[in-house]
Design an enzyme around this catalytic site. Structure first.
Site, PDB file in Angstrom:
ATOM      1  N   GLU A 130       0.829  -1.212   0.000  1.00 19.06           N
ATOM      2  CA  GLU A 130       0.000   0.000   0.000  1.00 19.06           C
ATOM      3  C   GLU A 130       0.857   1.254   0.000  1.00 19.06           C
ATOM      4  OE1 GLU A 130      -2.849   1.036  -0.525  1.00 19.06           O
ATOM      5  OE2 GLU A 130      -3.791   2.232   1.035  1.00 19.06           O
ATOM      6  N   THR A 181      -5.394  10.944  -5.681  1.00 15.73           N
ATOM      7  CA  THR A 181      -5.349  10.939  -4.218  1.00 15.73           C
ATOM      8  C   THR A 181      -4.456  12.067  -3.708  1.00 15.73           C
ATOM      9  OG1 THR A 181      -5.621   8.561  -4.271  1.00 15.73           O
ATOM     10  CG2 THR A 181      -4.899   9.501  -2.189  1.00 15.73           C
TER      11      THR A 181
END
Lengths: 306, 306
Positions: A130, A181
């Site tokens: 991640e 993001t």
């Protein structure tokens, strides 16, 4: 003989817990197939559903990096493993796409081991994947994708599944627009008024209490993001109308899923959730924006082998 | 025939829930005696323990105001009632002194009614008294004083008792120095860094989860105020040393009680709590500051008639 695993999408922030709270969906999610090979080390042999946007180099691939992290931890990085990655969910949608890949990668290679690591303990390895994708180690997507449920992650070493009412239905509408993001994060003010902080943390605390007590009235009152949503809403065209439509149909709460552009609503039952979904999609359709719908109870299992 | 009631002191903020979380102590607290009289209306006939600092005028007295608010709500303000107020706890100590008075006042007159209001529903009336004293309507002291327990108060209409482990022992040390709540509030910055907000609300969420799960490890990690305490600590001489002493003895957490100057620690059992108390008081004694000690499990009843 290969092993096929699935890791689900998730709703980060879950309206009231910026960077800490997340909810696992049953669908969509990522599928990964691994099998032992005679080659030395891990390699990615196939990627589908990614439109050429995912690298085959292990160290640069979210799933590969997470898988390698597991193997390295065990001193097994020379083990010959072939990995197929089947992306079955959209990128950059605010649905934890990279988290699902990372979880699936770590979980898949773990299934090949003679003495696999306890599922929950795969979290730090999935976080390595991640981190590669998002640049940060927030567990709000990875933790629910791995263990299922609504999960509060203080940090990757302190992850707590909240007892949540089984009736809850998540509705996620993904409009086909793009948000990075990074932009969604950069837009945030570095400071929060103290009053807003008290209100926001009060909403988070109320959400947790309401989940433990199956208090739907309280859920309906507390699911409001007074800090992040007001700053990010402008990144998603028609956000306010979509939210209003969801609430008008009886959703307990509605806000941005993760960093967006998906919009997430939580409802007390399937009947309401379906009306909520229709109303949300209608706003986008009326404005000529295509959208995809995902509707699901809270996923109770997280990553699974199947 | 009079009615004698007791309303307990409480620890506002309870380290992680500024303006929202509170914990009721078993002692100290306030005692109020009411009886019917032939005079028209409510009057205060005696006040003890207040060193002349509490007014006899109903509208200016915290307990009187709360009691009158109950009576007015019922259209019973002409009912003849004599009230004695016995302050049995220090003023301005950060232990919810005004909340205890307000709760005791509302609760006492309610006991005289033929059809009393459900105890929990006395909260808004007690808040009228608290507001008179503190200028604001935060329920973090009033709610636990009224209903007992560790209470999360979203606002006065949404008050939730948290299931807390019965073993917990509160230690409160009240140093004989003076802080005005107003100063303690004015010193606070109007803004909080977003990162601190996430950390602080994560601590609150963790505290609630830890209480529900009796997770003492998590309690020990989350009871840290990263927003308010750093700003207020300087108002209390030797605060840092007192806190360090409490944690060194094994307290799960230690911070300012309400707006101070009392310092509150929470421990997993009586044995630890006693060591914590001794260590905390020693720091003040070494610095020639007198202090009072209150040690108690979490009060499970709140206001009681006895």
């Amino acid at each position: 003989m290969g092993v096929k695993v699935f890791a689900p999408a998730s709703v980060g922030n879950c309206i009231v817990g910026f960077d800490t709270l997340g909810l696992a969906l049953e669908r969509p999610g990522d599928e990964i197939i691994v099998k032992k090979s005679n080659h030395k080390g891990l390699r990615i042999t196939q990627i589908t559903g990614a439109k050429g946007r995912l690298p085959y180099e292990i160290e640069k691939n979210t799933a590969g990096k997470a898988a390698l992290s597991v193997l390295k931890h065990l001193g097994a990085e020379d083990m010959g493993i072939d990995m197929e990655i089947h992306k079955k969910m959209p990128f950059g949608s605010g649905l934890g796409s990279s988290a699902a890949s990372a979880v699936a990668g770590a979980f898949a290679v773990n299934c090949l081991l003679k003495q696999p690591i306890e599922k929950r303990k795969l979290l730090p390895f999935a976080m390595d994947g991640e981190e590669l994708a998002s640049g940060s180690r927030h567990a709000d997507n990875v933790a629910p994708s791995l263990i299922g449920g609504i999960v509060f992650s203080r940090n990757e070493h302190s992850v707590h599944r909240i007892m949540a009412p089984k009736e809850l239905i998540a509705t996620v509408v993904y409009p086909h627009i793009q948000i990075l993001t990074k932009d969604a994060r950069n837009i945030l003010s570095e400071n929060v008024p103290l009053k807003k902080m008290v209100e926001q943390s009060s909403n988070l605390a109320s959400f947790i209490i309401a989940c433990y007590n199956s208090d739907f009235d309280l859920l309906g009152r507390c699911m409001e993001d007074v800090v992040i949503e007001p700053q990010r809403a402008k990144l998603i065209p028609h956000f306010t109308k979509v939210k209003e439509a969801a609430l008008a149909q009886g959703a307990l709460g509605c806000s941005i899923s993760g960093a967006g552009p998906s919009i997430f609503a939580l409802s007390a039952n399937t009947f309401i959730a379906e009306n909520v979904a229709t109303a949300m999609q209608k706003v986008f359709a009326d404005n000529k924006i295509k959208s995809e719908l995902f509707m699901s109870p809270v996923n109770q299992e997280g990553a699974v082998r199947y």
